[in-house]
Write a protein that holds these residues in place. Structure first.
Motif, PDB file in Angstrom:
ATOM      1  N   UNK A 141       0.827  -1.204   0.000  1.00 44.77           N
ATOM      2  CA  UNK A 141       0.000   0.000   0.000  1.00 44.77           C
ATOM      3  C   UNK A 141       0.860   1.251   0.000  1.00 44.77           C
ATOM      4  N   UNK A 142       1.918   1.271   0.849  1.00 45.18           N
ATOM      5  CA  UNK A 142       2.798   2.426   0.908  1.00 45.18           C
ATOM      6  C   UNK A 142       3.537   2.637  -0.413  1.00 45.18           C
ATOM      7  N   UNK A 143       3.983   1.568  -1.066  1.00 44.99           N
ATOM      8  CA  UNK A 143       4.666   1.674  -2.364  1.00 44.99           C
ATOM      9  C   UNK A 143       3.718   2.230  -3.428  1.00 44.99           C
ATOM     10  N   UNK A 147       4.086   5.794  -5.711  1.00 44.45           N
ATOM     11  CA  UNK A 147       4.073   5.846  -7.172  1.00 44.45           C
ATOM     12  C   UNK A 147       3.074   6.868  -7.681  1.00 44.45           C
ATOM     13  N   UNK A 148       2.047   7.160  -6.952  1.00 42.95           N
ATOM     14  CA  UNK A 148       1.032   8.119  -7.398  1.00 42.95           C
ATOM     15  C   UNK A 148       1.460   9.487  -7.154  1.00 42.95           C
TER      16      UNK A 148
END
Length: 148
Positions: A141-143, A147-148
């Protein structure tokens, strides 16, 4: 012949019942509650001896001294009729004092145990540690957020 078979069947049934009783008794005696109760009875007996000694050897003589030298062991009444029975009032008073002291001690012990339990219950529980799957999902979720 039929009577012998009936007697044999009866004996077998009794043996099964006895075996079942023995098995039940073994299960009962091996439970922790029975052992806890046995320890409690033993400690209670020892505690009673201590309280009896406190009352008979320390408190009763002190109370007798305060009450102008009254000896509780000799405090009693002889009934003037019949075979002149002796009513030992002092022994009865000693037993009342023993009972009251035992009750007070038990009250204090139970009250302190209950206070300790309340403190244990009041402590906030730590949140459970996340499992490896939850940690992995958190990392994913953190990755994705990065990326967004």
């Amino acid at each position: 012949m039929a009577e012998e078979k009936k007697a044999l069947d009866t004996a077998k049934g009794a043996a099964k019942k006895t075996g079942g009783l023995i098995k039940e008794f073994k299960e009962f005696i091996s439970k922790g509650n029975v052992l806890d109760m046995a320890v409690g009875v033993i400690i209670g007996g020892a505690f009673t001896a201590i309280v009896n000694s406190l009352v008979n050897d320390i408190l009763t003589p002190l109370i007798g001294t305060v009450l102008a030298g009254v000896n509780f062991n000799e405090l009693g009444v002889t009934v003037p009729w019949g075979n002149h029975p002796y009513i030992n009032i002092g022994g009865f008073l000693q037993n009342i004092i023993t009972f009251l002291l035992t009750a007070v001690c038990l009250f204090v012990i139970i009250k302190s145990i209950n206070a300790f339990k309340r403190k244990e219950e009041a402590k906030p529980e730590e949140p459970p540690k996340p499992t490896k799957e939850e940690e992995l999902l958190t990392e994913i979720r953190d990755l994705l957020k990065e990326k967004q």
